[in-house]
Design an enzyme around this catalytic site. Structure first.
Site, short mmCIF file in Angstrom:
data_model
loop_
_atom_site.label_atom_id
_atom_site.label_comp_id
_atom_site.label_asym_id
_atom_site.label_seq_id
_atom_site.Cartn_x
_atom_site.Cartn_y
_atom_site.Cartn_z
N GLN A 285 0.83 -1.22 0.00
CA GLN A 285 0.00 0.00 0.00
C GLN A 285 0.86 1.26 0.00
O GLN A 285 0.49 2.28 0.60
CB GLN A 285 -0.95 -0.01 1.19
CG GLN A 285 -2.12 -0.95 1.03
CD GLN A 285 -3.04 -0.56 -0.14
OE1 GLN A 285 -3.10 0.60 -0.54
NE2 GLN A 285 -3.74 -1.53 -0.68
N SER A 286 1.98 1.21 -0.69
CA SER A 286 2.90 2.36 -0.70
C SER A 286 2.29 3.58 -1.40
O SER A 286 1.94 3.52 -2.58
CB SER A 286 4.19 1.94 -1.41
OG SER A 286 4.98 3.07 -1.68
#
Ligand SMILES: Cc1ncc(COP(=O)(O)O)c(C=O)c1O
Length: 340
Positions: free
Chosen positions: A82-83
């Protein structure tokens, strides 16, 4: 922009300056709950404008600038699934006409229903990034080397952006942003202030510290650790980045005690939700209409509120919460907010 920054190629991506606004309702709520509240401001780096915005957009102006100057045609970067950084890198590459390859590590043991398909991951797909998901236990350096080698073997010219865009080149942008914040505070006639923000790979904090050294006066900087169990090692890393950024700007290195990094708000670990994070996200949404995120700004706001309640800041110091973005992450953590 002061002359120290002019040697560095910059590809414009961000809507700047971002707004600096006062959070009067949040401040009133804190006072009503029994703690005196100083003036509270929020610096809206979630509004940098690139595919959902966030702090990485500033860093990417210098990183993409360097990539273009080196003749790269592909941007490779890395991060967690989920960068926010990877999402903004994909958008920056698209805006610069470059290909992007995201090497994403499935390292956060969060089992939310949409964690592995929605949020930033969904936007990465929409942006046309090539996403390579790497399972836990894989050698990170080897995985990235192999992607770089594969691009080169196909005749491409890759440029590698480290985790969080946190090297001295990326941090230049937050040295520059420090001046933007200090100028805005000066224009409001605020003499004493402190910037509080989520700290992770350290480029934001390292850059701000270098910016403070360059200006020689202005607000203090206070990071909230949302990343590592070992806060001391993380603070050492931030100091190293601040020093490298100062070297690029040809100014003396900031002292080690310029790094204020607060622990106690990480919870079980990076990316793992905490009850205080949920409470902080909901409070700021409901009092200010501003969306924070579950991994970075929500935990940082939980820390910010706890430190205010504990009387950790001087009464005459205005506080500036630097909103570093991350809102798409809310969709990956829906269970934390849907209690029905
Ligand atoms: C929303 C958000 N806030 C804060 C940070 C932390 O910034 P830095 O990595 O420069 O410490 C990140 C980094 O990924 C982020 O995505």
């Amino acid at each position: 922009m002061s002359a120290e920054f002019s040697p560095f190629p910059r590809f414009r991506l961000a809507h700047l300056p971002t707004p600096l606004t006062e959070m009067t309702q949040l401040s009133r709520t804190i006072s009503e709950r029994g703690a005196p509240s100083p003036r509270l401001f929020i610096k809206r780096d979630d509004c940098t404008g690139l595919a959902g915005g966030g702090n990485k957009t500033r860093k990417l102006e210098f990183l993409i600038g360097e990539a273009l100057a080196q003749g790269a045609d592909t941007i490779v970067t890395t991060g967690a699934l989920q960068s926010n950084h990877a999402r903004q890198t994909a958008a920056a590459a698209a805006a610069a006409g470059l290909r992007s390859v995201l090497v994403l590590f499935d390292i956060v043991p969060y089992e939310g229903r949409l964690y592995r398909s929605s949020g930033n991951l969904l936007i990465d797909e929409v942006l046309g990034a090539e996403v390579r998901i790497v399972q836990p236990g894989t050698d990170a350096v080897a995985a990235i080397r192999s992607v770089m080698a594969e691009i080169e073997a196909d005749g491409g010219k890759p440029y590698f952006v480290p985790t969080g865009g946190s090297n001295a080149t990326g941090s230049l942008s937050y040295a520059l942003a420090y001046g933007e914040i200090a100028d805005a505070l000066d224009a409001l006639g605020i003499g004493k202030a402190r910037i509080v923000h989520a700290s992770s790979s350290g480029g934001t904090q390292g850059g701000l510290i270098a910016g403070a050294a360059l200006r020689g006066k202005g607000p203090a900087i206070h990071g909230i650790n949302v990343y590592r169990i070992d806060t001391k090692a993380m603070a050492d890393g931030i100091h190293k980045l601040a020093t490298e950024t100062a070297n690029l700007l040809r100014i003396p290195a900031p002292p080690r005690d310029a790094v204020h990094l607060e622990d106690g708000f990480l919870g079980e670990g990076y990316g793992m939700p905490t009850a205080a994070m949920v409470e902080a996200v909901e409070l700021v949404a409901r009092k200010e209409g501003i969306l924070l995120d579950p991994v970075y700004t929500g935990k940082a706001m939980a820390g910010f509120l706890a430190l205010i309640r504990a009387g950790r800041f001087a009464d005459d110091e205005a506080l500036v919460f630097l909103h570093t973005g991350g809102m798409p992450g809310l969709f990956a953590y829906e269970e934390e907010f849907l209690r029905a």
